[in-house]
Write an enzyme that holds these catalytic residues in place. Sequence first.
Site, PDB file in Angstrom:
ATOM      1  CD  GLU A 173      -0.626 -17.199 -26.773  1.00 35.81           C
ATOM      2  OE1 GLU A 173      -0.152 -17.851 -25.833  1.00 35.81           O
ATOM      3  OE2 GLU A 173      -1.655 -17.543 -27.371  1.00 35.81           O
ATOM      4  CB  CYS A 176       0.175 -17.647 -37.307  1.00 39.01           C
ATOM      5  SG  CYS A 176      -1.554 -17.303 -36.948  1.00 39.01           S
ATOM      6  CB  CYS A 222     -10.948 -11.139 -31.068  1.00 39.17           C
ATOM      7  SG  CYS A 222     -11.921 -10.908 -32.574  1.00 39.17           S
ATOM      8  CB  CYS A 272     -16.050 -16.498 -33.589  1.00 36.78           C
ATOM      9  SG  CYS A 272     -16.040 -15.267 -34.913  1.00 36.78           S
ATOM     10  CB  CYS A 321     -12.564 -18.206 -31.696  1.00 37.24           C
ATOM     11  SG  CYS A 321     -10.921 -17.457 -31.789  1.00 37.24           S
ATOM     12  N   GLY A 363      -7.196 -11.599 -32.898  1.00 37.70           N
ATOM     13  CA  GLY A 363      -7.835 -10.413 -33.430  1.00 37.70           C
ATOM     14  C   GLY A 363      -8.336 -10.560 -34.855  1.00 37.70           C
ATOM     15  CD  GLU A 364     -11.592  -9.433 -39.087  1.00 41.38           C
ATOM     16  OE1 GLU A 364     -11.228  -8.911 -40.160  1.00 41.38           O
ATOM     17  OE2 GLU A 364     -11.857 -10.651 -38.982  1.00 41.38           O
ATOM     18  CB  SER A 403      -7.420 -14.637 -41.836  1.00 46.02           C
ATOM     19  OG  SER A 403      -8.573 -15.393 -41.547  1.00 46.02           O
ATOM     20  CB  SER A 455     -13.305 -17.031 -41.141  1.00 43.96           C
ATOM     21  OG  SER A 455     -11.899 -16.997 -41.018  1.00 43.96           O
ATOM     22  CG  LEU A 456     -18.671 -20.026 -45.244  1.00 41.08           C
ATOM     23  CD1 LEU A 456     -19.566 -18.808 -45.401  1.00 41.08           C
ATOM     24  CD2 LEU A 456     -18.662 -20.857 -46.537  1.00 41.08           C
ATOM     25  CG  HIS A 457     -15.848 -20.787 -39.696  1.00 40.82           C
ATOM     26  ND1 HIS A 457     -14.827 -21.496 -40.315  1.00 40.82           N
ATOM     27  CD2 HIS A 457     -15.259 -19.708 -39.122  1.00 40.82           C
ATOM     28  CE1 HIS A 457     -13.673 -20.874 -40.120  1.00 40.82           C
ATOM     29  NE2 HIS A 457     -13.915 -19.790 -39.402  1.00 40.82           N
ATOM     30  CG  ASN A 490      -6.926 -27.141 -33.548  1.00 35.99           C
ATOM     31  OD1 ASN A 490      -6.391 -28.242 -33.566  1.00 35.99           O
ATOM     32  ND2 ASN A 490      -6.908 -26.319 -34.586  1.00 35.99           N
ATOM     33  CB  CYS A 514      -6.891 -22.570 -36.672  1.00 36.43           C
ATOM     34  SG  CYS A 514      -5.910 -22.366 -38.161  1.00 36.43           S
TER      35      CYS A 514
END
Length: 343
Positions: free
Chosen positions: A89, A103, A110, A114, A117, A156-157, A187, A210-212, A291, A336
Amino acid sequence: MKLVSKYETIRQLLIDLKQPLFRYKQVIDAIFKQSIGEYERMTMLPQSLRNELTRTLGPRVCSMAPVKEITSSQVSKVLYATKGGEFVEAVQLTYERGWKSYCISSQCGCGFGCKFCATGTIGLKRNLTADEITDQLLHFRLNGHALDSVSFMGMGEALANPNVFTALTILTDPKLFGLGHRRITISTIGLLPGIDKLTREFPQVNLTFSLHSPFDDQRSELMPINDRFPIPDVLNALDRHIRHTGRKVYIAYILLRGVNDSIKHAEAVAGLLRGRGPGEHLYHVNLIPYNSTEVTPERYRASDALQIEAFVQVLKSKGISITVRTQFGSDINAACGQLYRTQ
């Protein structure tokens, strides 16, 4: 030598067929200036050459076939089918001033898992090729849409796929997409080899980490990659990036209610980013409302507005540059962490 993009294949084909040098420019202009999406319709070329391009590359310039498009206010999400039968997508965002941002995905699924996600629940099917990455944008370009900015924040990363660097070369080639380096954002969840490679090869491309969570143990629980590349090591690589490029580095932080949105977390985020030397002012935090989707755990929920504001005030009081990201597309699972190749 293996050709890694359709554009190299076209150039080599023309050489093999002993075509005059201007033919390559004709093909590229047909695609990028005249928005011609089928080789047969490039009537400025001899019929025999159109036949050979079609035989070698297929009838359509764009290898990604759009099979479904969902739109809501300011957002369009497109599901593409790859030649291998997988689905990915991409999302188009249109801002009120007319700016169009995209995006795009770098992998089908992936493999980094995580916990919050949706894409991570698929697992990694495979890396996308450079053409499959850039053709997500070519689809929009051929349909008359401006490409103002691009983020590798889809499925994906990005830095786990070496083809992303070829895609960056294609996107920034002035004869092809002609995107400015500063209009592209990569990212990453913190893959050190990829960060260092981006610093060397594309220093003007924007970088988001991406810390989180500011705590290694909690981050490892949320994002298993942290066991391989813990927070201090990644921040040292980001310091090197800033020293080398003089550019901002963005810190993405998804706020999860009761998980990582406390005052203690905010103070720890500030503690990580302060005292990093002359470039510390170039760190900028993007707070992202969470989200949820039907495939992500119910225990993860969006922080409430008061808690977000309290988090913001702590960071501001510590002198941290910060933006609370405006969310688009959550109603169509296009925001996201929501991309899930839904058919």
